[in-house]
Motif scaffolding. Structure first.
Motif, PDB file in Angstrom:
ATOM      1  N   TRP A  93       1.070  -0.653   0.021  1.00 15.92           N
ATOM      2  CA  TRP A  93      -0.078   0.605   0.184  1.00 15.92           C
ATOM      3  C   TRP A  93       1.034   1.341   0.412  1.00 15.92           C
ATOM      4  N   THR A  94       2.205   1.187   0.724  1.00 20.85           N
ATOM      5  CA  THR A  94       3.030   2.654   0.725  1.00 20.85           C
ATOM      6  C   THR A  94       3.304   2.557  -0.556  1.00 20.85           C
ATOM      7  N   THR A  95       4.171   1.526  -1.004  1.00 16.68           N
ATOM      8  CA  THR A  95       5.120   1.887  -2.629  1.00 16.68           C
ATOM      9  C   THR A  95       3.516   2.205  -3.431  1.00 16.68           C
ATOM     10  N   GLN A  96       2.084   2.234  -3.751  1.00 19.61           N
ATOM     11  CA  GLN A  96       1.579   1.766  -4.525  1.00 19.61           C
ATOM     12  C   GLN A  96       0.850   3.178  -4.269  1.00 19.61           C
ATOM     13  N   THR A  97       0.471   4.422  -2.753  1.00 22.93           N
ATOM     14  CA  THR A  97       0.476   5.658  -3.078  1.00 22.93           C
ATOM     15  C   THR A  97       1.169   5.989  -3.320  1.00 22.93           C
ATOM     16  N   ALA A  98       3.141   5.831  -2.896  1.00 23.83           N
ATOM     17  CA  ALA A  98       3.715   6.993  -3.507  1.00 23.83           C
ATOM     18  C   ALA A  98       3.788   7.173  -4.979  1.00 23.83           C
ATOM     19  N   LEU A  99       4.038   5.198  -5.163  1.00 26.48           N
ATOM     20  CA  LEU A  99       3.310   5.433  -6.879  1.00 26.48           C
ATOM     21  C   LEU A  99       3.022   6.509  -7.871  1.00 26.48           C
ATOM     22  N   VAL A 136      10.580  -4.397   1.358  1.00 23.33           N
ATOM     23  CA  VAL A 136      10.865  -2.790   1.261  1.00 23.33           C
ATOM     24  C   VAL A 136      11.309  -2.139   0.683  1.00 23.33           C
ATOM     25  N   ASP A 137      13.045  -2.678   0.116  1.00 22.47           N
ATOM     26  CA  ASP A 137      13.728  -2.793  -0.736  1.00 22.47           C
ATOM     27  C   ASP A 137      13.596  -2.338  -2.185  1.00 22.47           C
ATOM     28  N   GLU A 138      12.043  -3.775  -2.012  1.00 27.40           N
ATOM     29  CA  GLU A 138      11.134  -3.845  -3.462  1.00 27.40           C
ATOM     30  C   GLU A 138      10.362  -2.650  -3.959  1.00 27.40           C
ATOM     31  N   GLY A 139      10.031  -1.827  -3.042  1.00 30.59           N
ATOM     32  CA  GLY A 139       9.315  -1.134  -3.032  1.00 30.59           C
ATOM     33  C   GLY A 139      10.074   0.326  -3.178  1.00 30.59           C
ATOM     34  N   ILE A 140      10.752   0.230  -2.995  1.00 31.50           N
ATOM     35  CA  ILE A 140      11.655   1.799  -3.170  1.00 31.50           C
ATOM     36  C   ILE A 140      12.622   1.309  -3.870  1.00 31.50           C
ATOM     37  N   GLY A 141      12.680   0.368  -4.764  1.00 34.29           N
ATOM     38  CA  GLY A 141      13.518   0.022  -5.702  1.00 34.29           C
ATOM     39  C   GLY A 141      12.056   0.439  -7.361  1.00 34.29           C
ATOM     40  N   GLN A 142      10.795   0.202  -6.496  1.00 32.29           N
ATOM     41  CA  GLN A 142       9.549   0.749  -8.392  1.00 32.29           C
ATOM     42  C   GLN A 142       9.803   1.788  -7.707  1.00 32.29           C
ATOM     43  N   ILE A 143       9.799   2.539  -6.980  1.00 34.46           N
ATOM     44  CA  ILE A 143      10.095   3.863  -6.864  1.00 34.46           C
ATOM     45  C   ILE A 143      11.349   4.834  -7.472  1.00 34.46           C
ATOM     46  N   LEU A 144      11.889   4.437  -7.337  1.00 34.36           N
ATOM     47  CA  LEU A 144      13.455   4.980  -7.921  1.00 34.36           C
ATOM     48  C   LEU A 144      13.332   4.871  -9.623  1.00 34.36           C
TER      49      LEU A 144
END
Length: 181
Positions: free
Chosen positions: A6-12, A128-136
């Motif tokens: 959810w956190t990753t998707q919200t940031a994206l 979490v690392d995967e999520g940060i990678g998606q954001i970057l």
């Protein structure tokens, strides 16, 4: 939906819906169509704080990641972790022969449960690392990654059974030594 997802998707979603450029001064309709030379003075400012709750307990990572770390054990050559317990009075003080409750902050739950707990922690950290990678990657696709100052830090570590302690709040490196990159 897992809190990390959810956190990753919200940031994206925020990134995808943010107008990084001034369309009045740009012929391109989206940031992704501009070259690096086109962004700069026209770039609109964004502050995006992405705060993940995990790898706090409960250690509930995706199954694929949990199984990845669960396959390791302390006899595996170069395991991703080893549990540190020695025979000092400190470590003995926090060892218990009683059955540990699920929310205990100290004790020795036995090798199998300690292994599962650590596997869950590491798998959550990788999620979490995967999520940060998606954001970057999304910032890179928007052609604005070079315009960002990215600070990565954490508020604490986790003992994960070292010295028979669990959770945070101790003056040992596992608990107090946190990254800032």
């Amino acid at each position: 939906l897992h809190p990390t997802a959810w956190t990753t998707q919200t940031a994206l979603d925020v990134i995808d819906h943010f107008d990084f450029g001034n369309n009045d001064n740009n012929n391109a309709s989206t940031a992704g169509e501009r070259s690096k030379d086109d962004v700069g003075d026209d770039l609109k400012k964004m502050f995006l704080k992405v705060s993940y709750h995990r790898p706090h307990s409960p250690y509930d990572p995706p199954k694929r990641l949990f199984e990845k770390y669960l396959k390791y054990n302390t006899t595996t050559k170069n395991p991703p972790y080893t549990r540190f317990v020695n025979n000092t009075s400190w470590d003995k003080q926090y060892k218990t022969n009683e059955k540990m409750p699920h929310d205990a902050w100290y004790g020795d739950p036995g090798h199998v449960q300690a292994h599962k707990s650590r596997a869950g922690y590491l798998a959550n950290a990788e999620f979490v690392d995967e999520g940060i990678g998606q954001i970057l990657e999304t910032l890179k696709e928007q052609n604005v990654l070079d315009q960002f100052l990215i600070i990565w830090t954490a508020d604490h570590g986790d003992m994960n059974g070292d010295h028979n302690l669990w959770r945070k709040g101790y003056a040992w490196d596992k608990s107090s030594h946190v990254p800032m990159m």
